[in-house]
Design an enzyme around this catalytic site. Structure first.
Site, PDB file in Angstrom:
ATOM      1  N   CYS A 138      96.096 -15.863  24.579  1.00 16.82           N
ATOM      2  CA  CYS A 138      96.029 -14.816  23.553  1.00 16.82           C
ATOM      3  C   CYS A 138      95.541 -13.481  24.121  1.00 16.82           C
ATOM      4  CB  CYS A 138      95.171 -15.333  22.397  1.00 16.82           C
ATOM      5  SG  CYS A 138      95.516 -14.541  20.825  1.00 16.82           S
ATOM      6  N   HIS A 188      96.065 -21.614  20.702  1.00 17.11           N
ATOM      7  CA  HIS A 188      94.692 -22.108  20.660  1.00 17.11           C
ATOM      8  C   HIS A 188      94.759 -23.572  20.224  1.00 17.11           C
ATOM      9  CE1 HIS A 188      93.218 -17.961  20.840  1.00 17.11           C
ATOM     10  NE2 HIS A 188      94.019 -17.662  19.839  1.00 17.11           N
TER      11      HIS A 188
END
Ligand code: GLN
Length: 230
Positions: free
Chosen positions: A100, A199
């Site tokens: 990310c 994630h």
């Protein structure tokens, strides 16, 4: 000084662990430690944070987790000090996982909500633009060369490749957005680097976790075989 023989000590650099750790990305490092321990290796994890002295080539693996925009601006400035050693490390094909916000900072820039542009490391030909109206949140699933991966995403940044010959996606979306709402792909592969919005942590997926652990061991063995520079 460590009591573990060098050939059994794997060194991981966790970039800005204290600033870039959204949504439990530190779980990726815990999973790798578990797998490497099972294979008989001791694992040393160094938090490489603001102002730290750091040479990427002293490590077997680099991990860079996700972060909020504010932390990203702080980290991005400090990170530029490491541009040259990280470029050498990456171009040599050594392994790295960037999630990310960390993935975004490997590219040329991140354009924020107010239009401010943060310079990334510029090692990978990709860029990211923040779109406030449609945050990409939810479960994701994508098909990779390692098999299917399930995770979740939570980002407003949309990442686009600027050189599609050089960068390959990590996977093809089955569910969720991945890099952006347009391309139908998740993450990025370049040599030994895996970038991803996943994630969960992503390495709770055993298939990809085992592949990354193997990349680390191979790099560790190659590092030991190379005489240290004077
Ligand atoms: N701040 C970035 C975004 O929203 C990254 C978020 C994250 O790392 N979880 O795109």
């Amino acid at each position: 000084m460590t009591t573990v023989a060098d050939d059994k000590l794997i060194k991981i650099a966790y970039l800005y662990e204290d600033l870039m750790n959204t949504y439990g990305d530190s779980g990726d490092v815990k999973i790798l430690r578990y797998l490497l321990n099972k294979d008989g290796y001791e694992v040393q994890v160094d938090n490489v944070s603001l102002d730290a002295k750091f040479d990427a080539n002293d490590y077997d693996f680099l991990f860079f987790g996700g972060g909020q925009d504010y932390e990203q601006t702080v980290v991005a400035k400090d990170l530029l000090r490491h541009q040259s050693t990280m470029k050498d490390y990456i171009e040599a094909g050594k392994p790295m996982l960037a999630i990310c916000g960390g993935y975004q900072l490997l590219g040329s820039y991140y354009k924020m909500i107010d239009g401010t542009v943060i310079d990334g490391l510029g090692i990978l030909p990709l860029h990211t633009v923040f779109k406030p109206d449609s945050r990409m949140i939810g479960d994701t699933e994508f098909e990779t060369e390692f098999g299917p991966v399930k995770a979740f995403e939570n980002h407003s940044g949309r990442t686009y490749f600027d050189d599609k010959d050089k960068l390959k996606p990590l996977g093809k979306m089955i569910q969720g957005y991945g890099n952006n709402p347009d391309d139908g792909v998740e993450g990025m592969r370049y040599k030994g680097v895996i970038g991803s919005y996943a994630h969960g942590p992503i390495l709770r997926n055993e298939n990809i976790a085992k592949a990354v652990a193997k990349m680390i061991i191979d790099n560790h063995n190659a590092r030991l075989a190379t005489p240290a520079q004077a």
